[in-house]
Design a protein around this motif. Structure first.
Motif, PDB file in Angstrom:
ATOM      1  N   LEU A  92      -9.069   1.764   9.161  1.00  0.00           N
ATOM      2  CA  LEU A  92      -8.232   0.829   9.910  1.00  0.00           C
ATOM      3  C   LEU A  92      -7.189   0.263   8.951  1.00  0.00           C
ATOM      4  O   LEU A  92      -7.541  -0.366   7.948  1.00  0.00           O
ATOM      5  N   TYR A  93      -5.903   0.497   9.260  1.00  0.00           N
ATOM      6  CA  TYR A  93      -4.807  -0.012   8.435  1.00  0.00           C
ATOM      7  C   TYR A  93      -4.087  -1.122   9.184  1.00  0.00           C
ATOM      8  O   TYR A  93      -3.716  -0.962  10.357  1.00  0.00           O
ATOM      9  N   ILE A  94      -3.856  -2.244   8.491  1.00  0.00           N
ATOM     10  CA  ILE A  94      -3.300  -3.432   9.134  1.00  0.00           C
ATOM     11  C   ILE A  94      -2.416  -4.193   8.150  1.00  0.00           C
ATOM     12  O   ILE A  94      -2.464  -3.977   6.946  1.00  0.00           O
ATOM     13  N   GLY A  95      -1.619  -5.110   8.696  1.00  0.00           N
ATOM     14  CA  GLY A  95      -0.853  -6.023   7.869  1.00  0.00           C
ATOM     15  C   GLY A  95      -1.699  -7.224   7.467  1.00  0.00           C
ATOM     16  O   GLY A  95      -2.801  -7.444   7.985  1.00  0.00           O
ATOM     17  N   LYS A  96      -1.156  -8.021   6.562  1.00  0.00           N
ATOM     18  CA  LYS A  96      -1.898  -9.161   6.015  1.00  0.00           C
ATOM     19  C   LYS A  96      -2.265 -10.177   7.099  1.00  0.00           C
ATOM     20  O   LYS A  96      -3.393 -10.659   7.155  1.00  0.00           O
ATOM     21  N   LYS A  97      -1.316 -10.518   7.958  1.00  0.00           N
ATOM     22  CA  LYS A  97      -1.591 -11.506   9.006  1.00  0.00           C
ATOM     23  C   LYS A  97      -2.604 -10.970  10.009  1.00  0.00           C
ATOM     24  O   LYS A  97      -3.487 -11.704  10.467  1.00  0.00           O
ATOM     25  N   THR A  98      -2.528  -9.698  10.330  1.00  0.00           N
ATOM     26  CA  THR A  98      -3.502  -9.101  11.246  1.00  0.00           C
ATOM     27  C   THR A  98      -4.897  -9.169  10.636  1.00  0.00           C
ATOM     28  O   THR A  98      -5.876  -9.446  11.334  1.00  0.00           O
ATOM     29  N   HIS A  99      -4.989  -8.952   9.329  1.00  0.00           N
ATOM     30  CA  HIS A  99      -6.280  -9.065   8.650  1.00  0.00           C
ATOM     31  C   HIS A  99      -6.829 -10.485   8.758  1.00  0.00           C
ATOM     32  O   HIS A  99      -8.034 -10.685   8.965  1.00  0.00           O
ATOM     33  N   GLU A 100      -5.974 -11.476   8.651  1.00  0.00           N
ATOM     34  CA  GLU A 100      -6.408 -12.867   8.792  1.00  0.00           C
ATOM     35  C   GLU A 100      -6.969 -13.134  10.183  1.00  0.00           C
ATOM     36  O   GLU A 100      -7.923 -13.892  10.338  1.00  0.00           O
ATOM     37  N   VAL A 101      -6.390 -12.489  11.182  1.00  0.00           N
ATOM     38  CA  VAL A 101      -6.797 -12.734  12.572  1.00  0.00           C
ATOM     39  C   VAL A 101      -8.062 -11.966  12.938  1.00  0.00           C
ATOM     40  O   VAL A 101      -8.986 -12.530  13.536  1.00  0.00           O
ATOM     41  N   ILE A 102      -8.148 -10.672  12.591  1.00  0.00           N
ATOM     42  CA  ILE A 102      -9.300  -9.883  13.038  1.00  0.00           C
ATOM     43  C   ILE A 102     -10.367  -9.706  11.958  1.00  0.00           C
ATOM     44  O   ILE A 102     -11.475  -9.263  12.254  1.00  0.00           O
ATOM     45  N   GLY A 103     -10.034 -10.022  10.717  1.00  0.00           N
ATOM     46  CA  GLY A 103     -11.043 -10.101   9.672  1.00  0.00           C
ATOM     47  C   GLY A 103     -11.558  -8.801   9.098  1.00  0.00           C
ATOM     48  O   GLY A 103     -12.605  -8.777   8.459  1.00  0.00           O
ATOM     49  N   LYS A 104     -10.856  -7.707   9.287  1.00  0.00           N
ATOM     50  CA  LYS A 104     -11.291  -6.435   8.704  1.00  0.00           C
ATOM     51  C   LYS A 104     -10.111  -5.492   8.605  1.00  0.00           C
ATOM     52  O   LYS A 104      -9.051  -5.743   9.186  1.00  0.00           O
ATOM     53  N   GLY A 105     -10.296  -4.404   7.858  1.00  0.00           N
ATOM     54  CA  GLY A 105      -9.255  -3.405   7.724  1.00  0.00           C
ATOM     55  C   GLY A 105      -8.650  -3.371   6.336  1.00  0.00           C
ATOM     56  O   GLY A 105      -8.892  -4.237   5.496  1.00  0.00           O
ATOM     57  N   ILE A 106      -7.855  -2.332   6.080  1.00  0.00           N
ATOM     58  CA  ILE A 106      -7.176  -2.128   4.804  1.00  0.00           C
ATOM     59  C   ILE A 106      -5.760  -2.673   4.936  1.00  0.00           C
ATOM     60  O   ILE A 106      -4.986  -2.209   5.782  1.00  0.00           O
ATOM     61  N   ILE A 107      -5.416  -3.661   4.116  1.00  0.00           N
ATOM     62  CA  ILE A 107      -4.099  -4.287   4.200  1.00  0.00           C
ATOM     63  C   ILE A 107      -3.040  -3.367   3.597  1.00  0.00           C
ATOM     64  O   ILE A 107      -3.201  -2.858   2.486  1.00  0.00           O
ATOM     65  N   VAL A 108      -1.961  -3.166   4.342  1.00  0.00           N
ATOM     66  CA  VAL A 108      -0.847  -2.329   3.886  1.00  0.00           C
ATOM     67  C   VAL A 108       0.307  -3.243   3.478  1.00  0.00           C
ATOM     68  O   VAL A 108       0.804  -4.024   4.294  1.00  0.00           O
ATOM     69  N   GLU A 109       0.713  -3.136   2.224  1.00  0.00           N
ATOM     70  CA  GLU A 109       1.872  -3.892   1.744  1.00  0.00           C
ATOM     71  C   GLU A 109       2.985  -2.965   1.271  1.00  0.00           C
ATOM     72  O   GLU A 109       4.148  -3.333   1.302  1.00  0.00           O
ATOM     73  N   ASP A 110       2.620  -1.789   0.822  1.00  0.00           N
ATOM     74  CA  ASP A 110       3.600  -0.805   0.364  1.00  0.00           C
ATOM     75  C   ASP A 110       3.522   0.439   1.247  1.00  0.00           C
ATOM     76  O   ASP A 110       2.452   0.808   1.736  1.00  0.00           O
ATOM     77  N   LYS A 111       4.650   1.091   1.422  1.00  0.00           N
ATOM     78  CA  LYS A 111       4.697   2.314   2.219  1.00  0.00           C
ATOM     79  C   LYS A 111       3.766   3.370   1.641  1.00  0.00           C
ATOM     80  O   LYS A 111       3.671   3.544   0.424  1.00  0.00           O
ATOM     81  N   PHE A 112       3.039   4.050   2.528  1.00  0.00           N
ATOM     82  CA  PHE A 112       2.275   5.215   2.073  1.00  0.00           C
ATOM     83  C   PHE A 112       2.365   6.318   3.114  1.00  0.00           C
ATOM     84  O   PHE A 112       2.688   6.076   4.277  1.00  0.00           O
ATOM     85  N   THR A 113       2.107   7.537   2.680  1.00  0.00           N
ATOM     86  CA  THR A 113       2.296   8.712   3.523  1.00  0.00           C
ATOM     87  C   THR A 113       0.977   9.431   3.742  1.00  0.00           C
ATOM     88  O   THR A 113       0.189   9.613   2.821  1.00  0.00           O
ATOM     89  N   ILE A 114       0.755   9.833   4.989  1.00  0.00           N
ATOM     90  CA  ILE A 114      -0.395  10.648   5.371  1.00  0.00           C
ATOM     91  C   ILE A 114       0.120  12.046   5.676  1.00  0.00           C
ATOM     92  O   ILE A 114       1.081  12.206   6.441  1.00  0.00           O
ATOM     93  N   ASN A 115      -0.496  13.068   5.085  1.00  0.00           N
ATOM     94  CA  ASN A 115      -0.169  14.456   5.394  1.00  0.00           C
ATOM     95  C   ASN A 115      -1.434  15.136   5.909  1.00  0.00           C
ATOM     96  O   ASN A 115      -2.390  15.340   5.162  1.00  0.00           O
ATOM     97  N   ASP A 116      -1.451  15.456   7.181  1.00  0.00           N
ATOM     98  CA  ASP A 116      -2.626  16.046   7.826  1.00  0.00           C
ATOM     99  C   ASP A 116      -2.167  17.012   8.919  1.00  0.00           C
ATOM    100  O   ASP A 116      -2.554  16.894  10.078  1.00  0.00           O
ATOM    101  N   GLY A 117      -1.306  17.953   8.543  1.00  0.00           N
ATOM    102  CA  GLY A 117      -0.693  18.831   9.537  1.00  0.00           C
ATOM    103  C   GLY A 117       0.438  18.144  10.265  1.00  0.00           C
ATOM    104  O   GLY A 117       1.213  18.776  10.977  1.00  0.00           O
TER     105      GLY A 117
END
Length: 201
Positions: A92-117
């Protein structure tokens, strides 16, 4: 400015699903209960879900998918996140404020790329709609921006202009917005012009 969605970009595919281009399917938003569009991008190994909605139809559909799921939440509003407690997912990838609200997940602050086809860029973007949002690009063609298009006064003009500058830097042909039935896929230059005009007043 006036524009029309490119009809060739959106196709009905059955089971209450629509498709945008070749890679993106979505469950349309609803008003009762209020639920945002749920986007699904099919990778070789995982199914990537951008926003999970807030209704039983979306919850059931996501949980019956065969592949393991990776979830990306645009922001913390319930119409985009309400189903998260009932979902089975790998990451689960989320922003910082979303993490504060729902209380779980990996906080994204920098751009990252997923390559899966499929290539998915996950990008944190300043937003006057909420305290930051995650947007995603798909195969360098579409950028899914959730509710960045919807901001009512009063708004923070500095955040709005920073958001516009960030969107200008994204090199995709189309932007895709949530909660729109007919005008969902917008050419980049038109969306930027509309946002610039709106936030300049």
């Amino acid at each position: 400015l006036e524009w029309n969605t490119n009809a060739e970009e959106i196709q009905f595919v059955g089971d209450n699903m629509n498709a945008i281009g070749k890679r993106i399917k979505y469950l349309p938003a609803t008003n009762d209960p209020l639920s945002a569009d749920v986007y699904l991008i099919d990778g070789d190994k995982y199914c990537y879900i951008y926003d999970v909605g807030n209704n039983e139809n979306s919850l059931h559909y996501i949980n019956q998918l065969g592949k393991e799921k990776v979830v990306i939440l645009s922001h913390y509003h319930k119409d985009h996140t309400g189903n998260i407690a009932g979902l089975h997912y790998r990451d689960l990838y989320i922003g910082k404020k979303t993490h504060e609200v729902i209380g779980k997940g990996i906080i994204v602050e920098d751009k990252f790329t997923i390559n899966d086809g499929v290539r998915i860029d996950v990008i944190h973007c300043t937003s006057p709609h909420t305290d930051g949002s995650l947007i995603i690009t798909v195969d360098n063609e579409y950028t899914l921006i959730a509710d960045l298009y919807f901001t009512r006064p009063p708004f923070d003009k500095v955040k709005a202009l920073k958001m516009i500058e960030s969107l200008k830097m994204i090199d995709t042909k189309y932007f895709v917005i949530s909660h729109q039935e007919d005008e969902k896929v917008i050419p980049k230059e038109i969306l930027i012009a509309e946002l610039t005009a709106y936030f300049s007043h």
